[in-house]
Design an enzyme around this catalytic site. Structure first.
Site, PDB file in Angstrom:
ATOM      1  N   HIS A   1      42.346  87.614  37.984  1.00  0.00           N
ATOM      2  CA  HIS A   1      43.609  87.229  37.358  1.00  0.00           C
ATOM      3  C   HIS A   1      44.065  85.884  37.935  1.00  0.00           C
ATOM      4  O   HIS A   1      43.987  85.669  39.159  1.00  0.00           O
ATOM      5  CB  HIS A   1      44.673  88.295  37.617  1.00  0.00           C
ATOM      6  CG  HIS A   1      45.922  88.106  36.815  1.00  0.00           C
ATOM      7  ND1 HIS A   1      46.918  87.215  37.173  1.00  0.00           N
ATOM      8  CD2 HIS A   1      46.342  88.695  35.648  1.00  0.00           C
ATOM      9  CE1 HIS A   1      47.892  87.248  36.278  1.00  0.00           C
ATOM     10  NE2 HIS A   1      47.569  88.153  35.340  1.00  0.00           N
ATOM     11  N   PRO A   2      44.545  84.962  37.106  1.00  0.00           N
ATOM     12  CA  PRO A   2      44.914  83.636  37.604  1.00  0.00           C
ATOM     13  C   PRO A   2      46.005  83.650  38.657  1.00  0.00           C
ATOM     14  O   PRO A   2      45.963  82.857  39.607  1.00  0.00           O
ATOM     15  CB  PRO A   2      45.341  82.873  36.343  1.00  0.00           C
ATOM     16  CG  PRO A   2      45.568  83.909  35.293  1.00  0.00           C
ATOM     17  CD  PRO A   2      44.671  85.047  35.638  1.00  0.00           C
TER      18      PRO A   2
ATOM     19  N   THR B   1      51.574  23.315  56.724  1.00  0.00           N
ATOM     20  CA  THR B   1      52.743  24.174  56.863  1.00  0.00           C
ATOM     21  C   THR B   1      53.788  23.679  55.880  1.00  0.00           C
ATOM     22  O   THR B   1      53.870  22.479  55.606  1.00  0.00           O
ATOM     23  CB  THR B   1      53.305  24.131  58.297  1.00  0.00           C
ATOM     24  OG1 THR B   1      53.648  22.782  58.636  1.00  0.00           O
ATOM     25  CG2 THR B   1      52.285  24.646  59.307  1.00  0.00           C
ATOM     26  N   HIS B   2      54.570  24.589  55.336  1.00  0.00           N
ATOM     27  CA  HIS B   2      55.542  24.241  54.283  1.00  0.00           C
ATOM     28  C   HIS B   2      54.835  23.602  53.084  1.00  0.00           C
ATOM     29  O   HIS B   2      55.436  22.822  52.339  1.00  0.00           O
ATOM     30  CB  HIS B   2      56.626  23.282  54.811  1.00  0.00           C
ATOM     31  CG  HIS B   2      57.404  23.813  55.967  1.00  0.00           C
ATOM     32  ND1 HIS B   2      58.550  24.563  55.814  1.00  0.00           N
ATOM     33  CD2 HIS B   2      57.180  23.728  57.305  1.00  0.00           C
ATOM     34  CE1 HIS B   2      59.018  24.907  57.020  1.00  0.00           C
ATOM     35  NE2 HIS B   2      58.198  24.424  57.928  1.00  0.00           N
TER      36      HIS B   2
ATOM     37  N   SER C   1      53.082  77.011  44.036  1.00  0.00           N
ATOM     38  CA  SER C   1      52.920  75.585  43.747  1.00  0.00           C
ATOM     39  C   SER C   1      53.608  74.751  44.818  1.00  0.00           C
ATOM     40  O   SER C   1      53.170  73.642  45.140  1.00  0.00           O
ATOM     41  CB  SER C   1      53.515  75.238  42.374  1.00  0.00           C
ATOM     42  OG  SER C   1      52.889  75.970  41.354  1.00  0.00           O
TER      43      SER C   1
ATOM     44  N   LYS D   1      35.187  25.088  32.544  1.00  0.00           N
ATOM     45  CA  LYS D   1      36.248  25.253  33.534  1.00  0.00           C
ATOM     46  C   LYS D   1      36.016  26.519  34.354  1.00  0.00           C
ATOM     47  O   LYS D   1      35.722  27.581  33.803  1.00  0.00           O
ATOM     48  CB  LYS D   1      37.594  25.328  32.830  1.00  0.00           C
ATOM     49  CG  LYS D   1      38.811  25.261  33.751  1.00  0.00           C
ATOM     50  CD  LYS D   1      40.089  25.140  32.914  1.00  0.00           C
ATOM     51  CE  LYS D   1      41.309  24.852  33.766  1.00  0.00           C
ATOM     52  NZ  LYS D   1      41.712  26.007  34.558  1.00  0.00           N
TER      53      LYS D   1
ATOM     54  N   SER E   1      37.173  28.874  30.356  1.00  0.00           N
ATOM     55  CA  SER E   1      38.316  28.733  29.470  1.00  0.00           C
ATOM     56  C   SER E   1      37.873  28.881  28.025  1.00  0.00           C
ATOM     57  O   SER E   1      36.750  28.519  27.657  1.00  0.00           O
ATOM     58  CB  SER E   1      38.953  27.353  29.680  1.00  0.00           C
ATOM     59  OG  SER E   1      39.833  27.030  28.630  1.00  0.00           O
ATOM     60  N   SER E   2      38.772  29.384  27.197  1.00  0.00           N
ATOM     61  CA  SER E   2      38.453  29.527  25.775  1.00  0.00           C
ATOM     62  C   SER E   2      38.498  28.186  25.045  1.00  0.00           C
ATOM     63  O   SER E   2      38.021  28.075  23.917  1.00  0.00           O
ATOM     64  CB  SER E   2      39.435  30.502  25.110  1.00  0.00           C
ATOM     65  OG  SER E   2      40.759  29.975  25.171  1.00  0.00           O
TER      66      SER E   2
ATOM     67  N   ASN F   1      37.776  29.133  36.914  1.00  0.00           N
ATOM     68  CA  ASN F   1      39.073  29.606  37.378  1.00  0.00           C
ATOM     69  C   ASN F   1      38.911  30.606  38.526  1.00  0.00           C
ATOM     70  O   ASN F   1      37.885  31.301  38.598  1.00  0.00           O
ATOM     71  CB  ASN F   1      39.841  30.264  36.234  1.00  0.00           C
ATOM     72  CG  ASN F   1      40.209  29.280  35.144  1.00  0.00           C
ATOM     73  OD1 ASN F   1      40.542  28.131  35.423  1.00  0.00           O
ATOM     74  ND2 ASN F   1      40.146  29.718  33.895  1.00  0.00           N
TER      75      ASN F   1
ATOM     76  N   GLU G   1      43.105  35.986  41.125  1.00  0.00           N
ATOM     77  CA  GLU G   1      44.133  36.428  40.187  1.00  0.00           C
ATOM     78  C   GLU G   1      44.130  37.941  40.036  1.00  0.00           C
ATOM     79  O   GLU G   1      45.186  38.580  39.996  1.00  0.00           O
ATOM     80  CB  GLU G   1      43.933  35.713  38.855  1.00  0.00           C
ATOM     81  CG  GLU G   1      44.238  34.220  38.948  1.00  0.00           C
ATOM     82  CD  GLU G   1      43.690  33.410  37.795  1.00  0.00           C
ATOM     83  OE1 GLU G   1      43.207  34.021  36.808  1.00  0.00           O
ATOM     84  OE2 GLU G   1      43.731  32.169  37.873  1.00  0.00           O
TER      85      GLU G   1
END
Length: 470
Positions: A129-130, A187-188, A140, A324, A318-319, A326, A331
């Protein structure tokens, strides 16, 4: 028309697809929770199977289930854990916050598998039986948090840590290879004093190394399992030794040092351990975001950018712009980082939904934790293989950028003072001449002293050019 079979439970009769292993509770939930397309991943379903297998074996060992019932249940649960029945778990993440529907789904699938092995038709609910047998001594409320911890720990140990170790090894190897390549630091986002490309890569490697250490630090809090707390934490309807017996069996099944929770009330009412883990995943995402962006910046160009790294040509272009290249891997990695950061917000809110004896955001917490761990693992491995291992330094550009930098004048500070060094830099910039030419024109430094004192290779460690000529 799909053929169905009719089953009956306490709520009445319901039609279920004839060939499916689930039962009435799952079918009712399938119809009630038509929310979103998100389903639990295989790792979570594996943990469900392991939980039911360990429970059956513990109940058999403690005399709570006869062997004739316990062994078919354990065998069926092992099939679930092995991924043989993932399609029998159709319910969305968006269900009752205790994960009750997925727990009932498991009870029904495993009962049907066990009964079928014993020669009974689907839906027989006998001899297994479950609820009475598959769910013996469980709720649960303690089973699903147990599943959460098992799935999360396995995701960390078996998938994420190895992927991060691969990325760390790749970065550490590049750091060693590039140790002698002197370049201009920034830096910066502006020119700064010299560093080596190896030092930059070593910083990235250290970030990943610390991420691995942070992950391992969370594991002790994932090992205690709430199983045995049943409905509210008291352990009602369980054998007194069920919790520790179950944890020992789970440790044997997974090879991980799971233990009985010393306070199942905490394990069911709060999920601070998973919030902590998610916080570490968030930190790793921040680390990987920096690494991905640094590589993207250093590889920008190839002619109008920094161009200090040569990004591998991966065959994607690139399309509209022929040829190109990337930084696709950067990304993808940074998009994954963004998703993980968002997931952590959800986990944080979910962790805050522990009211009294139960947190009722369990499904969304584990969904986001597992997604974050899986995405980070995949992205780290991909970035290592398809970006880090294939990067090449642009030696000519490194030398050119270094040679043109005005910030090499910093080496003169201890020799002639800050104000004179500023005057040299400003003259060189205003008239577009070299630092040496500006220094000699102003009469602050002779050519010979400039050549002795302004040596980028001597500006890479404490002491710097003070160890050079007099």
């Amino acid at each position: 028309m799909t053929q169905t079979r009719t089953e009956t439970d306490s709520l009445g009769t319901i039609e279920i697809p004839a060939d499916r292993l689930w039962g009435p509770q799952t079918e009712r939930a399938r119809q009630l929770f038509r929310i979103g397309a998100e389903r639990f991943p295989p790792g979570l379903i594996r943990a469900v199977g392991l939980q039911k297998q360990a429970a059956a074996q513990a109940n058999e060992r403690l005399g709570e289930l006869p062997t004739a019932i316990a062994q078919p249940i354990a065998a069926a649960a092992a099939e679930v854990a092995a991924g043989r029945h993932d399609a029998e778990f159709p319910l969305p993440v968006w269900q009752t916050g205790s994960g009750t529907q997925t727990n009932m789904n498991a009870n029904e699938v495993i009962a049907n598998l066990a009964n079928r092995a014993l020669g009974q038709p689907l839906g027989a609910r006998r001899p297994v039986h479950p609820n009475d047998h598959v769910n013996r001594g469980q709720s649960s409320n303690d089973s699903f948090p147990t599943v959460m911890h098992v799935a999360a720990a396995e995701a960390v140990v078996g998938r994420l840590v190895p992927a991060l170790e691969t990325l760390h090894a790749s970065l550490a190897r590049r750091a060693a290879e590039w140790a002698g390549l002197v370049k201009i630091g920034r830096t910066h986002m502006m020119d700064a004093v010299p560093v080596t490309l190896g030092q930059e890569a070593a910083a990235w490697a250290r970030q990943v190394e610390l991420g691995i250490a942070r992950l391992r630090d969370t594991l002790p809090r994932l090992m205690p399992l709430a199983q045995g707390g049943t409905a509210a934490g008291t352990g009602l309807n369980t054998h007194p030794r069920f919790a520790e017996t179950f944890a020992g069996i789970m440790a044997d099944l997974t090879g991980l040092p799971f233990t009985a929770h010393p306070n199942p009330f905490e394990g069911m009412g709060a999920h601070d351990a998973l919030v902590e883990l998610s916080g570490v995943l968030n930190t790793i995402a921040v680390s990987l975001n920096k690494i991905g962006n640094d590589v993207r910046l250093l590889g920008s160009g190839p002619r109008a950018g920094l161009s200090e790294l040569v990004i591998p040509a991966d065959g994607l272009s690139s399309s509209i712009m022929p040829g190109k290249t990337n930084p696709t891997q950067s990304e993808a990695l940074t998009m994954v980082a963004a998703q993980v950061m968002g997931n952590h917000v959800t986990v944080t809110i979910g962790g805050a939904q522990g009211h009294l004896e139960l947190n009722v955001f369990k499904p969304v917490i584990i969904h986001n934790v597992l997604q974050s761990a899986g995405l980070l693992a995949d992205a780290a491995a991909s970035f290592a293989a398809n970006m880090v291992d294939k990067l090449e330094p642009n030696r000519a550009k490194l030398a050119d950028n270094l040679g043109k930098s005005l910030m090499l004048v910093t080496a003169l500070n201890p020799r002639i003072g800050y104000d004179k060094a500023v005057a040299i830099a400003k003259l060189a910039l205003a008239e577009d001449i070299t630092l040496k030419a500006a220094a000699t024109r102003l009469g602050h430094v002779s050519e010979a002293d400039f050549d002795r004192w302004v040596r980028p290779e001597d500006m890479l460690a404490p002491g710097g050019t003070l160890e050079g000529g007099g």
